[in-house]
Design a protein around this motif. Structure first.
Motif, short mmCIF file in Angstrom:
data_model
loop_
_atom_site.label_atom_id
_atom_site.label_comp_id
_atom_site.label_asym_id
_atom_site.label_seq_id
_atom_site.Cartn_x
_atom_site.Cartn_y
_atom_site.Cartn_z
N THR A 1 5.47 4.38 2.10
CA THR A 1 5.85 5.58 2.84
C THR A 1 6.59 5.09 3.95
OG1 THR A 1 4.03 6.94 1.89
CG2 THR A 1 4.99 7.74 3.93
N ASP B 1 1.00 3.47 2.22
CA ASP B 1 1.26 3.81 3.60
C ASP B 1 2.53 2.77 3.94
OD1 ASP B 1 -0.41 5.57 4.12
OD2 ASP B 1 -1.90 4.15 5.35
N GLN B 2 2.56 1.57 3.28
CA GLN B 2 3.80 0.75 3.66
C GLN B 2 4.96 1.17 2.77
OE1 GLN B 2 1.65 -2.72 1.99
NE2 GLN B 2 1.77 -3.78 4.04
N THR C 1 0.76 -1.14 0.05
CA THR C 1 -0.01 0.13 0.15
C THR C 1 0.99 1.13 -0.07
OG1 THR C 1 -0.01 0.24 2.29
CG2 THR C 1 -1.53 -1.27 1.39
#
Length: 161
Positions: free
Chosen positions: A21, A18-19, A16
């Motif tokens: 980042t 988020d992962q 994702t």
């Protein structure tokens, strides 16, 4: 097998944003620490601490000798910390205290010639540390990384109401 893996191997295709980042944040912190450690080891023979180095760099960018309070603000430290740094640098004849011509209560700090020479040595240590860290990258990769970091280093755009 090589202990290094490619970015594609470390980040699954289904990762994702988020992962990704989070992984990037971890990488930036780890690289920053490696660069700092390398710089510190190269600076050690010069007898100048990283905090003292920061103060010398700030002084080098000032148009006129700054007040102690201005240095504290620029370094984002308490004024007492600046006093300690200046004391150590003054003992080594890298900086000198000057009276302020407009206020007897104000002291200004000036970079001395030996301080300028020390700054040149510190710059070489920083470049050497960076060259070691960036060694695996080609010239093209370094240029691309610089361009990407420039984007992140730009001041934030003004907030729109």
């Amino acid at each position: 097998m090589d202990s290094r893996t490619t970015a594609a191997e470390r980040i699954p295709a289904e990762a994702t944003p988020d992962q990704i980042t989070g992984r990037l944040a971890d990488q930036l912190l780890a690289l920053s620490r490696r660069l700092h450690r390398s710089q510190r080891s190269l600076m050690e023979p010069l007898g100048i601490t990283p905090a003292q180095s920061r103060l010398l760099r700030v002084l080098a960018h000032c148009d006129e000798p700054p007040r102690m309070a201005d240095l504290a603000q620029r370094l984002d430290v308490v004024p007492r910390a600046v006093t300690t740094l200046v004391d150590a640098l003054e003992d080594r004849e890298l900086v000198r205290r000057l009276p302020d011509p407009h206020s007897r209560r104000v002291t200004r700090i000036e970079l001395r010639e030996r301080g300028r020479e020390a700054l040149q040595e510190l710059r070489l240590a920083r470049r050497t540390a960076a060259a070691e860290l960036l060694g695996p990258l080609s010239d093209e990769q370094r240029a691309a990384l610089t361009a990407l970091l420039d984007v992140l280093d730009e001041p934030e755009p003004p907030a729109h109401p």
